[in-house]
Motif scaffolding. Structure first.
Motif, mmCIF file in Angstrom:
data_model
loop_
_atom_site.group_PDB
_atom_site.id
_atom_site.type_symbol
_atom_site.label_atom_id
_atom_site.label_comp_id
_atom_site.label_asym_id
_atom_site.label_seq_id
_atom_site.Cartn_x
_atom_site.Cartn_y
_atom_site.Cartn_z
ATOM 1 N N ALA A 116 -17.267 48.170 11.282
ATOM 2 C CA ALA A 116 -16.364 49.133 10.642
ATOM 3 C C ALA A 116 -15.546 48.528 9.506
ATOM 4 O O ALA A 116 -14.898 49.265 8.765
ATOM 5 N N ALA A 117 -15.577 47.208 9.371
ATOM 6 C CA ALA A 117 -14.803 46.564 8.309
ATOM 7 C C ALA A 117 -15.255 47.099 6.955
ATOM 8 O O ALA A 117 -16.443 47.293 6.705
ATOM 9 N N GLU A 118 -14.288 47.339 6.098
ATOM 10 C CA GLU A 118 -14.576 47.888 4.781
ATOM 11 C C GLU A 118 -15.047 46.783 3.835
ATOM 12 O O GLU A 118 -14.727 45.611 4.039
ATOM 13 N N PRO A 119 -15.792 47.154 2.802
ATOM 14 C CA PRO A 119 -16.179 46.159 1.803
ATOM 15 C C PRO A 119 -14.921 45.472 1.236
ATOM 16 O O PRO A 119 -13.922 46.131 0.960
ATOM 17 N N GLY A 120 -15.007 44.161 1.120
ATOM 18 C CA GLY A 120 -13.867 43.389 0.643
ATOM 19 C C GLY A 120 -13.034 42.787 1.757
ATOM 20 O O GLY A 120 -12.261 41.861 1.526
ATOM 21 N N HIS A 121 -13.182 43.307 2.979
ATOM 22 C CA HIS A 121 -12.471 42.739 4.125
ATOM 23 C C HIS A 121 -13.199 41.486 4.593
ATOM 24 O O HIS A 121 -14.395 41.314 4.372
ATOM 25 N N ILE A 122 -12.463 40.631 5.286
ATOM 26 C CA ILE A 122 -13.004 39.373 5.773
ATOM 27 C C ILE A 122 -13.491 39.546 7.215
ATOM 28 O O ILE A 122 -12.801 40.137 8.041
ATOM 29 N N ILE A 123 -14.690 39.024 7.471
ATOM 30 C CA ILE A 123 -15.248 39.035 8.828
ATOM 31 C C ILE A 123 -15.741 37.631 9.156
ATOM 32 O O ILE A 123 -16.000 36.830 8.260
ATOM 33 N N GLN A 124 -15.878 37.366 10.424
ATOM 34 C CA GLN A 124 -16.356 36.063 10.873
ATOM 35 C C GLN A 124 -17.837 36.158 11.211
ATOM 36 O O GLN A 124 -18.280 37.107 11.853
ATOM 37 N N THR A 125 -18.600 35.168 10.788
ATOM 38 C CA THR A 125 -20.022 35.122 11.124
ATOM 39 C C THR A 125 -20.167 34.570 12.542
ATOM 40 O O THR A 125 -19.231 33.957 13.064
ATOM 41 N N PRO A 126 -21.333 34.754 13.152
ATOM 42 C CA PRO A 126 -21.555 34.165 14.487
ATOM 43 C C PRO A 126 -21.386 32.640 14.496
ATOM 44 O O PRO A 126 -21.093 32.057 15.527
ATOM 45 N N GLN A 127 -21.539 32.014 13.327
ATOM 46 C CA GLN A 127 -21.354 30.564 13.228
ATOM 47 C C GLN A 127 -19.889 30.174 13.054
ATOM 48 O O GLN A 127 -19.551 29.002 12.980
ATOM 49 N N GLY A 128 -19.005 31.176 12.970
ATOM 50 C CA GLY A 128 -17.570 30.910 12.878
ATOM 51 C C GLY A 128 -17.021 30.788 11.471
ATOM 52 O O GLY A 128 -15.854 30.459 11.289
ATOM 53 N N LYS A 129 -17.828 31.083 10.466
ATOM 54 C CA LYS A 129 -17.377 31.006 9.068
ATOM 55 C C LYS A 129 -16.846 32.358 8.613
ATOM 56 O O LYS A 129 -17.301 33.398 9.057
ATOM 57 N N TRP A 130 -15.868 32.333 7.715
ATOM 58 C CA TRP A 130 -15.312 33.553 7.153
ATOM 59 C C TRP A 130 -16.195 34.016 5.999
ATOM 60 O O TRP A 130 -16.665 33.216 5.195
ATOM 61 N N LEU A 131 -16.397 35.336 5.924
ATOM 62 C CA LEU A 131 -17.260 35.930 4.923
ATOM 63 C C LEU A 131 -16.613 37.224 4.441
ATOM 64 O O LEU A 131 -16.072 37.979 5.243
ATOM 65 N N THR A 132 -16.695 37.486 3.150
ATOM 66 C CA THR A 132 -16.207 38.751 2.617
ATOM 67 C C THR A 132 -17.325 39.778 2.734
ATOM 68 O O THR A 132 -18.422 39.536 2.255
ATOM 69 N N LYS A 133 -17.034 40.861 3.405
ATOM 70 C CA LYS A 133 -18.051 41.897 3.629
ATOM 71 C C LYS A 133 -18.330 42.653 2.341
ATOM 72 O O LYS A 133 -17.495 42.907 1.554
#
Length: 111
Positions: free
Chosen positions: A94-111
């Motif tokens: 549900a995170a909007e484009p531009g929001h930050i999410i965590q990958t399964p590897q634990g890294k931060w990624l901008t959606k």
């Protein structure tokens, strides 16, 4: 007929609580848009840009989430961790484009 002092006090207190809830929601939204916080794979909000304000916000949000997850877990006779992980999947989707999410590897990624 004049309202009693108790009623006026109660109405003032209720409006302050409502205002603080609205401000907290705006603050969370601003933090997400600004990239200060992100959705983690464990179902909780994570600090991306470390500051006292961000830590305070994340602590408050995660405390509320945990209480909510506990209610769901108890009601459905499942583990808290299971509820949190399912919530993480939904929050990340549900995170909007531009929001930050965590990958399964634990890294931060901008959606």
């Amino acid at each position: 007929m004049k309202p009693s002092l108790a009623i006026v006090t109660l109405l003032c207190a209720a409006s302050l609580l409502w205002c603080s809830s609205v401000l907290a929601a705006v603050t969370l939204q601003q933090a997400k848009v600004s990239g200060w916080v992100g959705e983690q794979t464990n179902g909780y909000l994570g600090v991306v840009v470390d500051s006292q304000e961000t830590q305070t916000l994340v602590f408050a949000v995660n405390d509320k989430r945990k209480k909510y997850y506990l209610v769901i877990a108890e009601r459905n006779h499942i583990k808290l961790d299971t509820v949190a992980k399912l919530a993480a999947q939904k929050a990340i989707q549900a995170a909007e484009p531009g929001h930050i999410i965590q990958t399964p590897q634990g890294k931060w990624l901008t959606k």
